[in-house]
Design an enzyme around this catalytic site. Structure first.
Site, PDB file in Angstrom:
ATOM      1  N   CYS A  44       0.841  -1.178   0.000  1.00 37.38           N
ATOM      2  CA  CYS A  44       0.000   0.000   0.000  1.00 37.38           C
ATOM      3  C   CYS A  44       0.878   1.229   0.000  1.00 37.38           C
ATOM      4  O   CYS A  44       1.582   1.471   0.971  1.00 37.38           O
ATOM      5  CB  CYS A  44      -0.910   0.027   1.219  1.00 37.38           C
ATOM      6  SG  CYS A  44      -1.974   1.460   1.275  1.00 37.38           S
ATOM      7  N   GLY A  45       0.843   2.002  -1.071  1.00 35.32           N
ATOM      8  CA  GLY A  45       1.688   3.171  -1.159  1.00 35.32           C
ATOM      9  C   GLY A  45       0.963   4.468  -0.896  1.00 35.32           C
ATOM     10  O   GLY A  45       1.546   5.526  -1.011  1.00 35.32           O
TER      11      GLY A  45
END
Length: 269
Positions: free
Chosen positions: A106-107
């Site tokens: 998850c960026g």
């Protein structure tokens, strides 16, 4: 950076004890001027590369010269990567509120506006490194020989740097695909290598964040073993980024800026 742990292998014909190599995963806090700006779960190796790459790809600094001091500090539960910046960059940082708590893969977790998620990207100059179509097709396979942690655990991603006519010259691994790319970006900066001279090669799909990080680093070509998202492709096209995906089995799909890839003497149409 792995540990052998026991498990139970269950099959239709029975079960048996097994010992598996599993990658380590620790929280890494990015701390700028004493304030934590992001916490990622990451493989605890190449931490300075990771931290520098994160600072560059997320726009906290524009080049290594904007890092006055850096250190890492290990705690019982994780690692702090601590940056000190020149006064003008420190002032700019105070104006930027960001609190990311990013699990693997998850960026975007924790950013505080939609504008931050879809931040405008610079438009890359035309030209740059030109690749033979054959070396683009082989790039993902070539990266496999630079993944020792994956060979042990089968649980990590990698990002590699491909130079025309030279193959993969640098690679980094991590449990998170964003982290692997940040580590590579940091390693390139610390080695004094220009990202525009080669291409980023990924073992993952191409999401918006992967395009953003590649463009922010200044690389003009991105090669991936899997698919891009539709919005990632639109971003790549708008930024003049050459995007080649599904690079496996001796071929690839080319989606944008084909002039950086040649098939024999001719540019790919």
């Amino acid at each position: 950076m792995c540990q052998s742990l026991p498990g139970l292998s269950v099959r239709c014909d029975g079960q048996r004890p097994v010992l598996r190599n599993l990658p380590e995963e620790l929280p890494v806090a990015m701390v700028f001027e004493g304030s934590t700006q992001g916490v990622m779960m990451a493989t605890p190796q190449d931490i300075e590369d990771f931290a520098v790459g994160f600072a560059l790809s997320e726009g906290y600094v524009r080049h290594l010269g904007e890092i006055s001091e850096f250190e890492t500090a290990e705690h019982g539960g994780g690692i702090e990567a601590r940056f000190w910046l020149p006064p003008e960059r420190a002032a700019a940082l105070k104006a930027r509120r960001r609190a990311m708590m990013g699990p693997v893969g998850c960026g975007l977790c924790g950013i505080d506006s939609l504008d931050q998620a879809l931040r405008p990207l610079p438009v890359l100059p035309l030209g740059g490194a030109v690749f033979a179509a054959a070396e683009v097709a082989r790039a993902a396979d070539a990266l496999r020989s630079h993944q020792p942690l994956h060979d042990q655990t089968h649980a990590t991603h990698a990002a590699g740097f491909l130079l025309p006519g030279q193959g993969i010259v640098l690679a980094r691994e991590d449990v998170g695909r964003h982290n692997a790319l940040d580590k590579l970006i940091g390693a390139l900066a610390r080695a004094g290598m220009d990202p525009a001279s080669g291409a980023m090669v990924l073992t993952s799909r191409v999401s918006v964040e992967m395009v953003q990080k590649t463009v922010m680093a200044g690389a003009r070509s991105l090669i991936a073993v899997s698919a891009p998202t539709a919005h990632a492709l639109r971003l790549a096209q708008g930024a003049n980024l050459t995007l080649a995906a599904f690079a496996r089995g001796g071929g690839f799909d080319l989606y944008s800026c084909p002039e950086r890839i040649k098939n024999g003497e001719k540019h790919v149409a």
